[in-house]
Design an enzyme around this catalytic site. Structure first.
Site, PDB file in Angstrom:
ATOM      1  CB  SER A 125     -55.650  38.568 -19.511  1.00 51.06           C
ATOM      2  OG  SER A 125     -56.384  39.630 -18.961  1.00 51.06           O
ATOM      3  CE1 TYR A 150     -52.322  37.242 -14.435  1.00 48.75           C
ATOM      4  CE2 TYR A 150     -53.741  39.093 -15.017  1.00 48.75           C
ATOM      5  CZ  TYR A 150     -53.468  37.738 -15.038  1.00 48.75           C
ATOM      6  OH  TYR A 150     -54.330  36.888 -15.669  1.00 48.75           O
ATOM      7  CE  LYS A 154     -51.910  35.426 -17.701  1.00 48.42           C
ATOM      8  NZ  LYS A 154     -51.700  33.987 -17.776  1.00 48.42           N
TER       9      LYS A 154
HETATM   10  P1  NAD Z   1     -55.956  29.772 -10.479  1.00 48.21           P
HETATM   11  O1  NAD Z   1     -54.985  30.434  -9.583  1.00 48.21           O
HETATM   12  O2  NAD Z   1     -57.199  29.207  -9.887  1.00 48.21           O
HETATM   13  O3  NAD Z   1     -55.228  28.612 -11.305  1.00 48.21           O
HETATM   14  C1  NAD Z   1     -53.878  28.664 -11.648  1.00 48.21           C
HETATM   15  C2  NAD Z   1     -53.260  27.344 -11.230  1.00 48.21           C
HETATM   16  O4  NAD Z   1     -51.867  27.340 -11.596  1.00 48.21           O
HETATM   17  C3  NAD Z   1     -53.321  27.092  -9.725  1.00 48.21           C
HETATM   18  O5  NAD Z   1     -53.861  25.809  -9.498  1.00 48.21           O
HETATM   19  C4  NAD Z   1     -51.870  27.183  -9.267  1.00 48.21           C
HETATM   20  O6  NAD Z   1     -51.618  26.335  -8.169  1.00 48.21           O
HETATM   21  C5  NAD Z   1     -51.130  26.766 -10.518  1.00 48.21           C
HETATM   22  N1  NAD Z   1     -49.763  27.290 -10.639  1.00 48.21           N
HETATM   23  C6  NAD Z   1     -49.348  28.574 -10.489  1.00 48.21           C
HETATM   24  N2  NAD Z   1     -48.035  28.665 -10.728  1.00 48.21           N
HETATM   25  C7  NAD Z   1     -47.608  27.422 -11.055  1.00 48.21           C
HETATM   26  C8  NAD Z   1     -46.341  26.874 -11.400  1.00 48.21           C
HETATM   27  N3  NAD Z   1     -45.250  27.631 -11.455  1.00 48.21           N
HETATM   28  N4  NAD Z   1     -46.269  25.554 -11.675  1.00 48.21           N
HETATM   29  C9  NAD Z   1     -47.368  24.758 -11.615  1.00 48.21           C
HETATM   30  N5  NAD Z   1     -48.584  25.232 -11.278  1.00 48.21           N
HETATM   31  C10 NAD Z   1     -48.701  26.536 -11.006  1.00 48.21           C
HETATM   32  O7  NAD Z   1     -56.313  30.814 -11.634  1.00 48.21           O
HETATM   33  P2  NAD Z   1     -57.409  30.744 -12.782  1.00 48.21           P
HETATM   34  O8  NAD Z   1     -58.397  31.828 -12.535  1.00 48.21           O
HETATM   35  O9  NAD Z   1     -57.867  29.357 -12.974  1.00 48.21           O
HETATM   36  O10 NAD Z   1     -56.525  31.220 -14.007  1.00 48.21           O
HETATM   37  C11 NAD Z   1     -55.922  30.303 -14.900  1.00 48.21           C
HETATM   38  C12 NAD Z   1     -55.100  31.081 -15.918  1.00 48.21           C
HETATM   39  O11 NAD Z   1     -55.950  32.018 -16.595  1.00 48.21           O
HETATM   40  C13 NAD Z   1     -53.983  31.915 -15.304  1.00 48.21           C
HETATM   41  O12 NAD Z   1     -52.866  31.889 -16.167  1.00 48.21           O
HETATM   42  C14 NAD Z   1     -54.572  33.304 -15.248  1.00 48.21           C
HETATM   43  O13 NAD Z   1     -53.592  34.293 -15.276  1.00 48.21           O
HETATM   44  C15 NAD Z   1     -55.405  33.305 -16.520  1.00 48.21           C
HETATM   45  N6  NAD Z   1     -56.492  34.296 -16.494  1.00 48.21           N
HETATM   46  C16 NAD Z   1     -57.371  34.294 -15.450  1.00 48.21           C
HETATM   47  C17 NAD Z   1     -58.380  35.249 -15.403  1.00 48.21           C
HETATM   48  C18 NAD Z   1     -59.338  35.298 -14.246  1.00 48.21           C
HETATM   49  O14 NAD Z   1     -59.970  36.340 -14.038  1.00 48.21           O
HETATM   50  N7  NAD Z   1     -59.525  34.220 -13.487  1.00 48.21           N
HETATM   51  C19 NAD Z   1     -58.496  36.202 -16.417  1.00 48.21           C
HETATM   52  C20 NAD Z   1     -57.591  36.167 -17.481  1.00 48.21           C
HETATM   53  C21 NAD Z   1     -56.587  35.197 -17.501  1.00 48.21           C
HETATM   54  N1  UFG Z   2     -64.947  45.727  -8.365  1.00 46.39           N
HETATM   55  C1  UFG Z   2     -65.591  46.356  -7.324  1.00 46.39           C
HETATM   56  N2  UFG Z   2     -65.415  45.864  -6.075  1.00 46.39           N
HETATM   57  C2  UFG Z   2     -64.638  44.773  -5.812  1.00 46.39           C
HETATM   58  C3  UFG Z   2     -63.995  44.140  -6.873  1.00 46.39           C
HETATM   59  C4  UFG Z   2     -64.150  44.651  -8.144  1.00 46.39           C
HETATM   60  O1  UFG Z   2     -66.294  47.344  -7.523  1.00 46.39           O
HETATM   61  O2  UFG Z   2     -64.524  44.400  -4.625  1.00 46.39           O
HETATM   62  C5  UFG Z   2     -65.166  46.228  -9.733  1.00 46.39           C
HETATM   63  C6  UFG Z   2     -63.914  46.662 -10.453  1.00 46.39           C
HETATM   64  O3  UFG Z   2     -63.621  48.015 -10.163  1.00 46.39           O
HETATM   65  C7  UFG Z   2     -64.300  46.399 -11.909  1.00 46.39           C
HETATM   66  C8  UFG Z   2     -65.227  45.187 -11.829  1.00 46.39           C
HETATM   67  O4  UFG Z   2     -65.688  45.133 -10.489  1.00 46.39           O
HETATM   68  O5  UFG Z   2     -65.046  47.493 -12.400  1.00 46.39           O
HETATM   69  C9  UFG Z   2     -64.530  43.871 -12.151  1.00 46.39           C
HETATM   70  O6  UFG Z   2     -63.375  43.778 -11.334  1.00 46.39           O
HETATM   71  P1  UFG Z   2     -62.544  42.401 -11.226  1.00 46.39           P
HETATM   72  O7  UFG Z   2     -61.413  42.637 -10.277  1.00 46.39           O
HETATM   73  O8  UFG Z   2     -63.458  41.272 -10.940  1.00 46.39           O
HETATM   74  O9  UFG Z   2     -62.040  42.201 -12.705  1.00 46.39           O
HETATM   75  P2  UFG Z   2     -61.080  43.143 -13.575  1.00 46.39           P
HETATM   76  O10 UFG Z   2     -61.838  43.456 -14.819  1.00 46.39           O
HETATM   77  O11 UFG Z   2     -60.483  44.251 -12.843  1.00 46.39           O
HETATM   78  O12 UFG Z   2     -59.919  42.110 -13.756  1.00 46.39           O
HETATM   79  C10 UFG Z   2     -59.706  41.466 -14.923  1.00 46.39           C
HETATM   80  C11 UFG Z   2     -59.131  40.052 -14.689  1.00 46.39           C
HETATM   81  C12 UFG Z   2     -57.701  40.139 -14.236  1.00 46.39           C
HETATM   82  C13 UFG Z   2     -56.901  41.106 -15.070  1.00 46.39           C
HETATM   83  C14 UFG Z   2     -57.551  42.444 -15.021  1.00 46.39           C
HETATM   84  C15 UFG Z   2     -56.737  43.482 -15.730  1.00 46.39           C
HETATM   85  O13 UFG Z   2     -59.893  39.344 -13.746  1.00 46.39           O
HETATM   86  O14 UFG Z   2     -57.151  38.842 -14.393  1.00 46.39           O
HETATM   87  O15 UFG Z   2     -58.831  42.325 -15.613  1.00 46.39           O
HETATM   88  O16 UFG Z   2     -57.200  44.751 -15.498  1.00 46.39           O
HETATM   89  F1  UFG Z   2     -55.644  41.272 -14.655  1.00 46.39           F
END
Ligand code: NAD
Ligand code: UFG
Length: 339
Positions: A125, A150, A154
């Site tokens: 991330s 969280y 990472k």
């Molecule tokens: P998500 O929660 O939709 O998908 C994660 C999946 O992992 C889920 O299906 C969950 O059931 C499974 N899971 C969790 N713990 C597990 C375990 N111990 N064993 C087996 N399965 C398990 O999330 P996502 O948005 O698809 O994110 C996927 C990956 O990307 C995650 O590692 C997340 O941290 C990372 N990531 C997501 C974002 C974001 O904003 N969505 C941003 C940066 C990084």
């Molecule tokens: N925001 C709002 N209202 C909401 C939700 C978000 O104004 O209800 C704003 C936040 O303040 C930010 C922007 O929208 O300015 C994006 O927010 P998100 O929560 O969608 O995303 P972030 O950039 O905060 O989160 C991302 C990833 C996370 C990670 C995080 C670390 O999605 O996985 O960065 O800061 F952990």
């Protein structure tokens, strides 16, 4: 074509990546404990691609399940999405996050080593970057201490994987630093399905649009940005999914551990998101300004030049596609996969 183990493949990004893997001719085995997803996403993956995948319901912390998978399939590489991602929860229950995300990743690479599988793509991330860096963020900038547990998991996993690949040169590891994944599959049948009140902006906006929430709270309007609201780099989930295929290709003939930013390189404010969503989809999004959210930075967007040059990856979708596709998914599935 090869057989790929996708941990967390039933989740938001994992399920979209399974589609792209199957369409590219790979075989796919998904390991997911369904803690934040449902098997319905995989049913839809198979319907949309008209291809089968193998699904194992289980946990990455379970060594027996991992060994069983590696014994029963000739896995060539692993894409590791499985993890917990709720920032607020990670502050309340740090051990749950340390165990699932850090111990879970260690458990996975131990099983990979036993099976002599050394190619890995890890979901990292942009949160690993030091807050003092000024966007656009590039991969040579220093990482810092993330403001939440969280993000900390990472950073730790990135560092463990870097050290592992130095100690044992058989490893070939891609660290993909995602910026803000949004959007959904063009079919409108797959998308993000958060449980409870969404933490992230885009699912909150679409839930306001569909009438599940009254109005959007915009966290802070006094940042030093174009309009005072937070600026992020939103990336379409299908572009993000394709970055994993590019990273897999890159790792087939490479050694070591390398990080790539996966973002479009464009910063966009919260107000711009709300206004563009209204314009593209013709739906009013009521909002109010509320105080800044703890831990948020004003601006975060990528320099994606390394991914473009080294992975041959190029994002295809712009902001309007992201907002149209997010809405298409939500309106077709007001209650997510429960519909
Ligand atoms: P998500 O929660 O939709 O998908 C994660 C999946 O992992 C889920 O299906 C969950 O059931 C499974 N899971 C969790 N713990 C597990 C375990 N111990 N064993 C087996 N399965 C398990 O999330 P996502 O948005 O698809 O994110 C996927 C990956 O990307 C995650 O590692 C997340 O941290 C990372 N990531 C997501 C974002 C974001 O904003 N969505 C941003 C940066 C990084
Ligand atoms: N925001 C709002 N209202 C909401 C939700 C978000 O104004 O209800 C704003 C936040 O303040 C930010 C922007 O929208 O300015 C994006 O927010 P998100 O929560 O969608 O995303 P972030 O950039 O905060 O989160 C991302 C990833 C996370 C990670 C995080 C670390 O999605 O996985 O960065 O800061 F952990």
């Amino acid at each position: 074509m090869s057989k790929i183990l996708v941990t967390g493949g039933a989740g938001y990004i994992g399920s979209h990546t399974c589609i792209e893997l199957l369409n590219a001719g790979h075989e796919v085995v998904v390991l997911d404990n369904l803690s934040n997803s449902s098997e319905e996403s995989l049913t839809r993956v198979q319907a949309l691609t008209a291809k089968k995948l193998d699904f194992v319901e289980g946990d990455i912390l379970d060594q027996h399940i991992l060994d069983h998978i590696f014994h029963s399939h000739r896995i060539e590489a692993v894409i590791h999405f499985a993890g917990l991602k709720a920032v607020g929860e990670s502050q309340q229950e740090p051990l749950k996050y340390f165990d699932n995300n850090i111990s879970g990743s260690i458990s996975l690479v131990k099983a990979m080593e036993r099976a002599q599988v050394f190619k890995l793509v890890f979901s990292s991330s942009a949160t690993v970057y030091d807050e003092a860096n000024v966007s656009p963020l590039n991969e040579d900038m220093p990482t810092g201490m993330p403001t939440n547990n969280y993000g900390y998991t990472k950073l730790i996993v990135e560092q463990l994987l870097q050290k592992l690949s130095i100690a044992d040169t058989r490893w070939s590891i891609a660290l993909l630093r995602y910026f803000n994944p949004v959007g959904a599959h063009k079919s409108g049948q797959m998308g993000e399905d958060p449980q409870g009140i969404p933490n992230n902006l885009m699912p909150y906006v679409t839930q306001v649009a569909v009438g599940r929430r009254e109005k959007l709270s915009i966290f802070g309007n006094d940042y030093d940005t174009i309009d005072g609201t937070g600026v992020r780099d939103y990336i379409h989930v299908v572009d993000l999914a394709n970055a994993h295929l590019c990273a897999l290709n890159n790792r087939l003939n490479a050694q070591g551990c390398r990080a790539w930013n996966i973002g479009t390189g464009n910063g966009c404010s919260v107000l711009e998101i709300a206004k563009t969503f209204e314009k593209v989809n013709g739906i009013h999004i009521p909002f109010e300004f509320s105080p800044r959210r703890a831990g948020d930075v004003a601006t975060s967007f990528a320099n994606n030049a390394r991914a473009v040059a080294e992975l041959g990856w190029q994002p295809q979708y712009g902001l309007e596609d992201m907002l149209a596709d997010s809405w298409n998914w939500q309106k077709n599935n007001p209650n997510g996969y429960q519909d």
